[in-house]
Design a protein around this motif. Structure first.
Motif, PDB file in Angstrom:
ATOM      1  N   VAL A  54     -14.066  -1.198  -5.143  1.00  0.00           N
ATOM      2  CA  VAL A  54     -12.738  -0.627  -5.326  1.00  0.00           C
ATOM      3  C   VAL A  54     -11.867  -1.008  -4.141  1.00  0.00           C
ATOM      4  N   GLU A  55     -10.798  -1.753  -4.426  1.00  0.00           N
ATOM      5  CA  GLU A  55      -9.777  -2.008  -3.414  1.00  0.00           C
ATOM      6  C   GLU A  55      -8.714  -0.933  -3.614  1.00  0.00           C
ATOM      7  N   LEU A  56      -8.670   0.000  -2.680  1.00  0.00           N
ATOM      8  CA  LEU A  56      -7.829   1.182  -2.860  1.00  0.00           C
ATOM      9  C   LEU A  56      -6.588   1.061  -1.987  1.00  0.00           C
ATOM     10  N   GLY A  57      -5.434   1.036  -2.636  1.00  0.00           N
ATOM     11  CA  GLY A  57      -4.182   0.861  -1.919  1.00  0.00           C
ATOM     12  C   GLY A  57      -3.759   2.116  -1.185  1.00  0.00           C
ATOM     13  N   VAL A  58      -3.389   1.961   0.075  1.00  0.00           N
ATOM     14  CA  VAL A  58      -2.798   3.050   0.855  1.00  0.00           C
ATOM     15  C   VAL A  58      -1.311   3.078   0.532  1.00  0.00           C
ATOM     16  N   PRO A  59      -0.810   4.156  -0.056  1.00  0.00           N
ATOM     17  CA  PRO A  59       0.601   4.187  -0.442  1.00  0.00           C
ATOM     18  C   PRO A  59       1.529   3.958   0.744  1.00  0.00           C
ATOM     19  N   GLY A  60       2.477   3.058   0.554  1.00  0.00           N
ATOM     20  CA  GLY A  60       3.423   2.748   1.619  1.00  0.00           C
ATOM     21  C   GLY A  60       4.847   2.736   1.082  1.00  0.00           C
ATOM     22  N   ARG A  61       5.800   2.895   1.974  1.00  0.00           N
ATOM     23  CA  ARG A  61       7.205   2.972   1.567  1.00  0.00           C
ATOM     24  C   ARG A  61       7.832   1.592   1.383  1.00  0.00           C
ATOM     25  N   ARG A  62       7.217   0.562   1.924  1.00  0.00           N
ATOM     26  CA  ARG A  62       7.793  -0.777   1.808  1.00  0.00           C
ATOM     27  C   ARG A  62       6.704  -1.793   1.449  1.00  0.00           C
ATOM     28  N   PRO A  63       6.158  -1.706   0.253  1.00  0.00           N
ATOM     29  CA  PRO A  63       5.113  -2.652  -0.167  1.00  0.00           C
ATOM     30  C   PRO A  63       5.719  -3.977  -0.630  1.00  0.00           C
ATOM     31  N   GLU A  64       6.352  -4.683   0.307  1.00  0.00           N
ATOM     32  CA  GLU A  64       7.181  -5.826  -0.034  1.00  0.00           C
ATOM     33  C   GLU A  64       6.403  -7.036  -0.538  1.00  0.00           C
ATOM     34  N   MET A  65       5.113  -7.094  -0.259  1.00  0.00           N
ATOM     35  CA  MET A  65       4.330  -8.242  -0.711  1.00  0.00           C
ATOM     36  C   MET A  65       3.734  -8.009  -2.095  1.00  0.00           C
ATOM     37  N   ASP A  66       4.042  -6.859  -2.668  1.00  0.00           N
ATOM     38  CA  ASP A  66       3.596  -6.544  -4.021  1.00  0.00           C
ATOM     39  C   ASP A  66       4.758  -6.654  -4.988  1.00  0.00           C
ATOM     40  N   GLY A  67       4.412  -6.892  -6.245  1.00  0.00           N
ATOM     41  CA  GLY A  67       5.415  -6.960  -7.289  1.00  0.00           C
ATOM     42  C   GLY A  67       5.820  -5.574  -7.758  1.00  0.00           C
ATOM     43  N   PRO A  68       6.731  -5.512  -8.732  1.00  0.00           N
ATOM     44  CA  PRO A  68       7.287  -4.218  -9.155  1.00  0.00           C
ATOM     45  C   PRO A  68       6.270  -3.252  -9.742  1.00  0.00           C
ATOM     46  N   ILE A  69       5.244  -3.743 -10.415  1.00  0.00           N
ATOM     47  CA  ILE A  69       4.251  -2.834 -11.001  1.00  0.00           C
ATOM     48  C   ILE A  69       3.561  -2.020  -9.911  1.00  0.00           C
ATOM     49  N   ILE A  70       3.106  -2.705  -8.865  1.00  0.00           N
ATOM     50  CA  ILE A  70       2.398  -2.012  -7.792  1.00  0.00           C
ATOM     51  C   ILE A  70       3.377  -1.247  -6.905  1.00  0.00           C
ATOM     52  N   GLN A  71       4.584  -1.748  -6.731  1.00  0.00           N
ATOM     53  CA  GLN A  71       5.582  -0.999  -5.970  1.00  0.00           C
ATOM     54  C   GLN A  71       5.843   0.370  -6.595  1.00  0.00           C
ATOM     55  N   ARG A  72       5.934   0.400  -7.923  1.00  0.00           N
ATOM     56  CA  ARG A  72       6.161   1.682  -8.594  1.00  0.00           C
ATOM     57  C   ARG A  72       4.966   2.614  -8.408  1.00  0.00           C
ATOM     58  N   ALA A  73       3.759   2.051  -8.359  1.00  0.00           N
ATOM     59  CA  ALA A  73       2.567   2.874  -8.140  1.00  0.00           C
ATOM     60  C   ALA A  73       2.590   3.507  -6.752  1.00  0.00           C
ATOM     61  N   HIS A  74       3.027   2.748  -5.762  1.00  0.00           N
ATOM     62  CA  HIS A  74       3.156   3.308  -4.418  1.00  0.00           C
ATOM     63  C   HIS A  74       4.110   4.498  -4.427  1.00  0.00           C
ATOM     64  N   LYS A  75       5.227   4.349  -5.094  1.00  0.00           N
ATOM     65  CA  LYS A  75       6.213   5.434  -5.129  1.00  0.00           C
ATOM     66  C   LYS A  75       5.662   6.666  -5.837  1.00  0.00           C
ATOM     67  N   ARG A  76       4.963   6.465  -6.959  1.00  0.00           N
ATOM     68  CA  ARG A  76       4.386   7.614  -7.671  1.00  0.00           C
ATOM     69  C   ARG A  76       3.403   8.368  -6.780  1.00  0.00           C
ATOM     70  N   ALA A  77       2.574   7.609  -6.053  1.00  0.00           N
ATOM     71  CA  ALA A  77       1.583   8.244  -5.191  1.00  0.00           C
ATOM     72  C   ALA A  77       2.252   9.014  -4.057  1.00  0.00           C
ATOM     73  N   LEU A  78       3.269   8.418  -3.466  1.00  0.00           N
ATOM     74  CA  LEU A  78       3.981   9.105  -2.380  1.00  0.00           C
ATOM     75  C   LEU A  78       4.671  10.362  -2.894  1.00  0.00           C
ATOM     76  N   ASP A  79       5.311  10.246  -4.036  1.00  0.00           N
ATOM     77  CA  ASP A  79       5.985  11.411  -4.619  1.00  0.00           C
ATOM     78  C   ASP A  79       5.000  12.516  -4.968  1.00  0.00           C
ATOM     79  N   GLY A  80       3.741  12.126  -5.231  1.00  0.00           N
ATOM     80  CA  GLY A  80       2.729  13.105  -5.608  1.00  0.00           C
ATOM     81  C   GLY A  80       1.993  13.736  -4.447  1.00  0.00           C
ATOM     82  N   GLY A  81       2.376  13.396  -3.210  1.00  0.00           N
ATOM     83  CA  GLY A  81       1.765  14.049  -2.064  1.00  0.00           C
ATOM     84  C   GLY A  81       1.008  13.149  -1.114  1.00  0.00           C
ATOM     85  N   MET A  82       0.844  11.864  -1.457  1.00  0.00           N
ATOM     86  CA  MET A  82       0.071  10.979  -0.604  1.00  0.00           C
ATOM     87  C   MET A  82       0.834  10.504   0.623  1.00  0.00           C
ATOM     88  N   SER A  83       2.068  10.988   0.802  1.00  0.00           N
ATOM     89  CA  SER A  83       2.812  10.651   2.016  1.00  0.00           C
ATOM     90  C   SER A  83       2.282  11.434   3.215  1.00  0.00           C
TER      91      SER A  83
END
Length: 274
Positions: A54-83
């Motif tokens: 499992v490659e588990l992404g650490v949610p970040g505010r500027r995942p600039e090297m990822d495309g929009p699908i993964i960028q949206r996942a970062h935002k969902r995780a942060l909004d859900g408390g992973m910040s």
């Protein structure tokens, strides 16, 4: 026996795959996406379906090297408390207790290194490798000097555009190489995955004993199979899985993982696609 790895879990997973004449299926998901409990369940069930690492992404505010699908996942995780770092560490402790396969923490330098989070993950033995895409080679080497004492591998990156001298430098002292099948951000639906055999051969020349995995653009079981038959030790799948999390298509996610895992069998000549 497989050699060259610092981490026992990584070594054992690779050895088990070799004994079955398989490659590893490395599945990328974002910690806490789409919500904490749903994420824990999706990781567990995806491992049951066939993910080996499992490659588990650490949610970040500027995942600039990822495309929009993964960028949206970062935002969902942060909004859900992973910040909150303590919430993130609690999540990581929970999933480590529930799942026995290796965990690779993928995160950006400001979120993982600058914050000191990687040291906490390592000291609690919550991760088996670090994937730091925006760290320079020199930074990765320096971090590996620290993580080696804890038996944690650092994943380094190579792409087909690198010249031989650069490739040789990246491989020097490496334990795991992530070969990017194309340049650009993750999840590009128009990306052309080609010349994987040549890329694998070039890397293997400089890293005869380390693990070499391929990623970027492996969005179907057929492409996973192509990567495996090109000689890679593992195939990394990310955006295709994260898209299923976004739409909460759990059954689709697990079926996709199972079909991709079937394509990691080296003797498998079937090329099924979704």
């Amino acid at each position: 026996m497989t050699r060259g790895l610092l981490n026992d879990r990584n070594r054992e997973a690779w050895q088990a795959a070799k004994e079955k004449d398989e490659a590893l299926l490395v599945g990328y998901l974002v910690a806490g996406d789409p919500a904490r409990e749903a994420s824990l369940s999706m990781v567990r069930e995806s491992v049951e379906a066939g993910i080996d690492v499992v490659e588990l992404g650490v949610p970040g505010r500027r995942p600039e090297m990822d495309g929009p699908i993964i960028q949206r996942a970062h935002k969902r995780a942060l909004d859900g408390g992973m910040s909150d770092e303590e919430e993130l560490l609690a999540y990581w402790r929970a999933i480590r207790q529930q799942v026995a396969v290796p965990f690779w923490a993928m995160g950006y330098k400001s979120d993982v290194v600058g914050s000191g989070l990687y040291k906490k993950l390592i000291r609690e033995q919550l991760v088996d490798a670090l994937v730091l895409p925006d760290c320079t080679l020199e930074e990765q080497v320096a971090i590996q000097q620290y993580t080696a004492d804890f038996g944690v591998d650092i994943v380094r990156f190579i792409n087909s555009a690198m010249d031989e001298e650069t490739m040789k430098r990246v491989c020097d002292g490496a334990t795991i190489i992530y070969a990017q099948s194309y340049a650009g951000t993750t999840g590009d639906p128009l990306a052309n995955v080609s010349d994987l055999s040549q890329l694998c051969s070039r890397i293997r020349h400089y890293l005869p004993e380390g693990m070499i995995v391929s990623g970027f653009g492996l969005r179907t079981p057929k492409l996973v199979g192509e990567a495996v038959r090109s000689g890679f030790d593992g195939a990394v799948v990310g955006s295709a899985l994260v898209a299923r999390c976004e739409n909460q298509e759990n059954d689709y996610l697990y079926r996709m993982v199972a079909e991709m895992k079937m394509q990691t069998v080296r003797s498998n000549r079937e090329e099924e696609s979704l």
